[in-house]
Enzyme design. Structure first.
Site, PDB file in Angstrom:
ATOM      1  CB  CYS A 129      -0.957  -0.006   1.189  1.00 39.98           C
ATOM      2  SG  CYS A 129      -0.235  -0.529   2.747  1.00 39.98           S
ATOM      3  CG  HIS A 224      -0.715   3.838   4.864  1.00 38.57           C
ATOM      4  ND1 HIS A 224      -1.413   3.539   6.012  1.00 38.57           N
ATOM      5  CD2 HIS A 224      -0.279   2.644   4.361  1.00 38.57           C
ATOM      6  CE1 HIS A 224      -1.392   2.223   6.198  1.00 38.57           C
ATOM      7  NE2 HIS A 224      -0.724   1.662   5.215  1.00 38.57           N
TER       8      HIS A 224
END
Length: 314
Positions: A129, A224
């Site tokens: 990711c 994130h």
């Protein structure tokens, strides 16, 4: 071309649930949900209805009844189940680290190296990711000015560690919130840091790119964040970088993006584009919903690319 028969393996997990949500929104009708024996027989939402979860076994996935499989399970499970599904005739897009760095298996972010996907032999690897959001920002800068080096610090949310970690964060006292290194350390760096470097080099096809990373887990549910410092081969001003990134696919340039801003969005948010006063490059702040573009959406975009180019047998 007939509608593909799709399997979502790991359907009850955080990424699997988003995968089902996105597939339903895109109108895919022949979808089956798979998970471990513990979840078999339960139901998961799909569009206006539900799917009954089936046990993910090598026999079922390799039965020849699936054209396309999305895998969002652990590395060991993928190593066992993905080859079985391929033997049954399915093309597999795998989210684990089982195949990402394997020679001959494409590691793909469609906006960056989508042409590589069509060279698959049954497996396309979906990157980490953190790698996905990073290369979406780096690739346009590399194309414009060349990359000389990259340094990055990541601030990764609880959802990157799965549903259980999300529930743990929801239930804990805010005073217990902490920032910590959540990965195994190998030598001087964690496996997350080494994966981020190796995957970025593979996707950008820059095998010698100097790259240094520090990764940490933060008490954020989804999203994130990354502080990135890049040096380019040719001079690039912050204004030039803003213009380049504003025109890049799946990138949205904004002033001060936060993880909360990114939740539910399909693009990568890039902000705080400025000169690196300690070097000869630029500093960036990069934020992304790690469950969507950082995982489920990227995998679906890979599949849609293959379907569009008719590289997937119906």
């Amino acid at each position: 071309m007939a509608e593909p028969r799709i399997g979502v393996v790991g359907a009850t997990g955080a990424v699997g649930q988003v995968t089902l949500e996105l597939l339903a929104a895109r109108g895919f009708g022949q979808v089956r949900a798979f998970a471990s024996v513990r979840s078999a027989g339960s139901a998961v939402p799909y569009g206006d209805g539900e799917l009954t979860v089936e046990e993910a076994t090598a026999e079922t996935l390799g039965s020849g009844e699936l054209d396309l499989c999305f895998f969002s399970v652990g590395t060991a499970q993928s190593a066992e189940l993905v080859p079985a599904a391929v033997r049954g005739g399915a093309v597999c897009v795998d989210k684990s680290s089982a195949f990402r760095l394997t020679e001959g298996i494409p590691l793909v972010v469609p906006e960056v190296n989508g042409d590589r996907a069509t060279g698959h032999e049954g497996i396309v690897a979906n990157p980490n990711c953190s790698t996905i959001q990073l290369v979406c920002a780096l690739a346009p800068l590399h194309e414009a000015a060349g990359l000389r080096s990259v340094r990055i610090a990541t601030y990764q949310s609880a959802s990157g560690a799965g549903v259980d970690r999300m529930e743990q964060l929801r239930s804990q006292d805010p005073a217990e919130g902490n920032v910590f290194m959540d990965w195994d350390v190998e030598g001087d760096e964690s496996d997350e840091e080494s994966k981020l470097r190796a995957e970025t080099r593979k996707i950008l096809e820059l095998p010698e790119l100097p790259f240094s990373a520090t990764c940490a887990r933060v008490p954020v549910l989804i999203g994130h964040s990354q502080a990135v410092w890049v040096e380019t081969e040719n001079p690039l001003s912050p204004d030039d970088a803003r213009e380049i990134l504003s025109a890049a696919p799946s990138v949205n340039v904004t002033e001060l993006p936060t993880p909360r801003d990114a939740v539910g969005r399909d693009d990568v948010l890039v902000g705080r584009i400025r000169r690196d006063t300690a070097g000869n490059g630029l500093a960036l702040w990069v934020v992304c919903d790690n469950l969507r573009k950082g995982a489920a959406l990227n995998a679906i975009q890979i599949a849609e690319l293959l379907l569009e180019r008719r590289a997937l047998a119906a």
